[in-house]
Scaffold this motif. Sequence first.
Motif, PDB file in Angstrom:
ATOM      1  N   GLY A  18       0.740  -1.228  -0.084  1.00  0.00           N
ATOM      2  CA  GLY A  18      -0.158  -0.178  -0.119  1.00  0.00           C
ATOM      3  C   GLY A  18       0.984   1.189  -0.036  1.00  0.00           C
ATOM      4  N   PRO A  19       0.220   2.337  -0.167  1.00  0.00           N
ATOM      5  CA  PRO A  19       1.001   3.565  -0.431  1.00  0.00           C
ATOM      6  C   PRO A  19       1.908   3.858   0.898  1.00  0.00           C
ATOM      7  N   VAL A  20       1.178   3.838   2.080  1.00  0.00           N
ATOM      8  CA  VAL A  20       2.035   4.061   3.556  1.00  0.00           C
ATOM      9  C   VAL A  20       3.082   2.932   3.717  1.00  0.00           C
ATOM     10  N   ALA A  21       2.836   1.873   3.278  1.00  0.00           N
ATOM     11  CA  ALA A  21       3.823   0.774   3.582  1.00  0.00           C
ATOM     12  C   ALA A  21       5.061   1.068   2.600  1.00  0.00           C
ATOM     13  N   LYS A  22       4.715   1.676   1.366  1.00  0.00           N
ATOM     14  CA  LYS A  22       5.866   2.041   0.220  1.00  0.00           C
ATOM     15  C   LYS A  22       6.572   3.062   0.971  1.00  0.00           C
ATOM     16  N   GLN A  23       5.972   4.068   1.441  1.00  0.00           N
ATOM     17  CA  GLN A  23       6.588   5.270   2.118  1.00  0.00           C
ATOM     18  C   GLN A  23       7.456   4.919   3.188  1.00  0.00           C
ATOM     19  N   ARG A  24       7.144   4.062   4.000  1.00  0.00           N
ATOM     20  CA  ARG A  24       7.722   3.471   5.301  1.00  0.00           C
ATOM     21  C   ARG A  24       9.246   2.948   4.899  1.00  0.00           C
ATOM     22  N   LEU A  25       8.922   1.861   3.790  1.00  0.00           N
ATOM     23  CA  LEU A  25      10.087   1.118   3.269  1.00  0.00           C
ATOM     24  C   LEU A  25      11.362   2.260   2.721  1.00  0.00           C
ATOM     25  N   MET A  26      10.448   3.048   2.037  1.00  0.00           N
ATOM     26  CA  MET A  26      11.539   3.950   1.204  1.00  0.00           C
ATOM     27  C   MET A  26      12.312   4.680   2.172  1.00  0.00           C
ATOM     28  N   THR A  27      11.499   5.209   3.188  1.00  0.00           N
ATOM     29  CA  THR A  27      12.241   6.027   4.146  1.00  0.00           C
ATOM     30  C   THR A  27      13.434   5.448   4.835  1.00  0.00           C
ATOM     31  N   MET A  28      13.164   4.026   5.280  1.00  0.00           N
ATOM     32  CA  MET A  28      14.252   3.280   6.050  1.00  0.00           C
ATOM     33  C   MET A  28      15.433   2.950   4.960  1.00  0.00           C
ATOM     34  N   ARG A  29      15.045   2.942   3.510  1.00  0.00           N
ATOM     35  CA  ARG A  29      16.179   2.616   2.772  1.00  0.00           C
ATOM     36  C   ARG A  29      17.068   3.672   2.505  1.00  0.00           C
ATOM     37  N   GLU A  30      16.366   5.048   2.550  1.00  0.00           N
ATOM     38  CA  GLU A  30      17.217   6.372   2.381  1.00  0.00           C
ATOM     39  C   GLU A  30      17.745   6.956   3.432  1.00  0.00           C
ATOM     40  N   THR A  31      17.438   6.593   4.733  1.00  0.00           N
ATOM     41  CA  THR A  31      18.106   7.226   5.747  1.00  0.00           C
ATOM     42  C   THR A  31      18.259   6.387   6.898  1.00  0.00           C
ATOM     43  N   THR A  32      19.273   6.527   7.802  1.00  0.00           N
ATOM     44  CA  THR A  32      19.309   6.002   9.223  1.00  0.00           C
ATOM     45  C   THR A  32      19.314   7.008  10.212  1.00  0.00           C
TER      46      THR A  32
END
Length: 705
Positions: A611-625
């Motif tokens: 879903g769009p929210v899950a995509k957002q979360r996983l993208m954020t995790m990939r992009e920054t620590t």
Amino acid sequence: MPATNPKNPESASASTPPKAAAKKPAKPAASIESKLAKLGLRTDMDLVLHLPMRYEDETQIVPIREACLRGGHVSQVEGVVTKNEIAYKPRRQLLVSIADETSDIQLRFMNFYGSQVKQLAEGTRVRARAEVRHGFFGAEMVHPVYKIVNEGAPLPNALTPVYPAGEGLSQTVLRRAIADAMRRVDWTDTVPQSVRTRLNLAEFQPAVRLLHYPPPDVDEHALTERTHPAWNRVKFDELLAQQLSLKRAQQARREKGAPSLAAVGQLSEAFLKVLPFALTGAQQRVVKEIRADLVEDYPMQRLLQGDVGSGKTVVAALAAAQAIDSGYQAALMAPTEILAEQHFRKIAAWMEPLGVKVAWLTGSLKKKEKQAASELVESGQAQLVVGTHALIQDTVQFAKLGIVIVDEQHRFGVGQRLLLRNKGSDGLVPHQLMMSATPIPRTLAMTYYADLEVSIIDELPPGRSPIVTRAIDQNRRDEVIERVHAAALEGRQAYWVCPLIEESEALQLQTATETFETLAASLPDLVVGLVHGRMKPAEKQAIMDGFSAGEVHVLVATTVIEVGVDVPNASLMVIEHAERFGLSQLHQLRGRVGRGSAASVCLLLYQSPLGPVAKQRLMTMRETTDGFEIARRDLEIRGPGEFLGARQSGQAMLRFANLETDQWIVEQARDVAAWLLDAGTPEFDAIVDAHLQRWLGGREEFLKV
């Protein structure tokens, strides 16, 4: 909801047909009052401040042909009923066709009353409003808001407000109640004229009236987007009330006495010498802030926040050492037994060789063990007590409690934190240090933590390896298992985290027990361990000890390992069904690796489609620590209520202000609150009282402890 305006309550909708309603006797006022009370609307001012959640434009009629051509938009049409029938396939439904001189359209009702069939008889003129869809039988409106009208019936000349409503409360009833309340309330402005002029704020009464009854020439975009000056005034007042209430709570706490923990003596110095590492600059700065607070004779109320692995436990131990040096006890409370035990083992290993008696107290202890620990606490022999909720039980009495340290404070309710704070002696309130590994965005800290001093550890200890994060589809599980095997053969360890313990047909998720069995069978040459919240503490600890010692290669776990677990040799984290976790939880879990010098990897296994929210979360995790950046994005996705665990924490959520877009108003409200409270004059005290009464109505139990 019925599309009505205050001047025309005689409207109908699919759910409240007027003919059916007319046959029923009027409901007693008490019934309406109880329904309003369920919405928190108990006083006239509550009703006045129950502002519209949106506005409907009923000011114009669109020809049916035009409405059909621009399908997908909400339109209001008017026509005469040409066909009325009940269809039974694929399910029972009422189908009504209406036509004007340009075209026709079908109104579809899946749920309807018998009276509506008669009401929408052929030849009746109907005004209907809904999104136009193109279905199998052409253009249609599904469950439109509608009215029976005469030809040439006037249209509203302004936008129609739509209010948040509860069960059994129609828009008509709400509008009438709000209109009555507006005639009775005291409209005296509670913000001084000088402030209104300086900040260019609208006056209170005109602003609120405009939001309830927007004039025809209102800027519709500004109204619906809540950027209109009237909305800005309401947001300012709401934020000002919050700032005033929290700052007053802070003042009230400062009037209470607390033990002055002035000694930074032998234990504190010896503790720093035995640490196998030097404090980071950020840790040194925070320790200095806390030490200055503990010297005061009023209770410290400080929030210590720092990213995963930033070294908050060491800082907490130094605060406890200062209390012990000053002849007082210290208590550390954690939300889970596994986290409390991690703290206990780490701090006891530091403190006990220095002659400090550290007690362990949790609900799972046997009766005799619990009694023995309680006696050590009550006699004062235990200088430091570490545990869970068991610390706040009535049977636990402290001899001389100087400081309370609460880890993951947002997981405890107001009452629980208050009970521990009330364990002080001689009428003194112990100092309180709250820790959070969930970084709090600046705007959030300025609002919901306005009554606290905030310390931030914004520097990780040297030698930490960066963590590479990848999102991988569940279809590639075999590749992930092979990667775990390869890491183990290189002498590394891995976590495999699952969201559920037992099978759930509803969610169809891979369970921890099933994953454990699968991995044990797939990796016969490795030792695979399993830890979850329902295991006996001794069993759980045995597995954790084996993992810490390197005897267990792969640890399958639920989120019990979210915080507190520190195994530097673990460099691979696999999170099963990562789409089911929140951003904060994913960040916490990822923080279990990257604690040694080896390159660390976090693999987020997800189930397609996302879903769009899950995509957002996983993208954020990939992009920054960066924990603060993750927290900022988490706030955007979830809003402050869920971010803070508000129901549990007892904080009054903001109804109108948006912390992402209204930061400038937060800053204005904070400055005005400080100015009003610092003045300390009877005139300003009366202004503060009136403003808090208007916005909180005495509901100051929302104040944090």
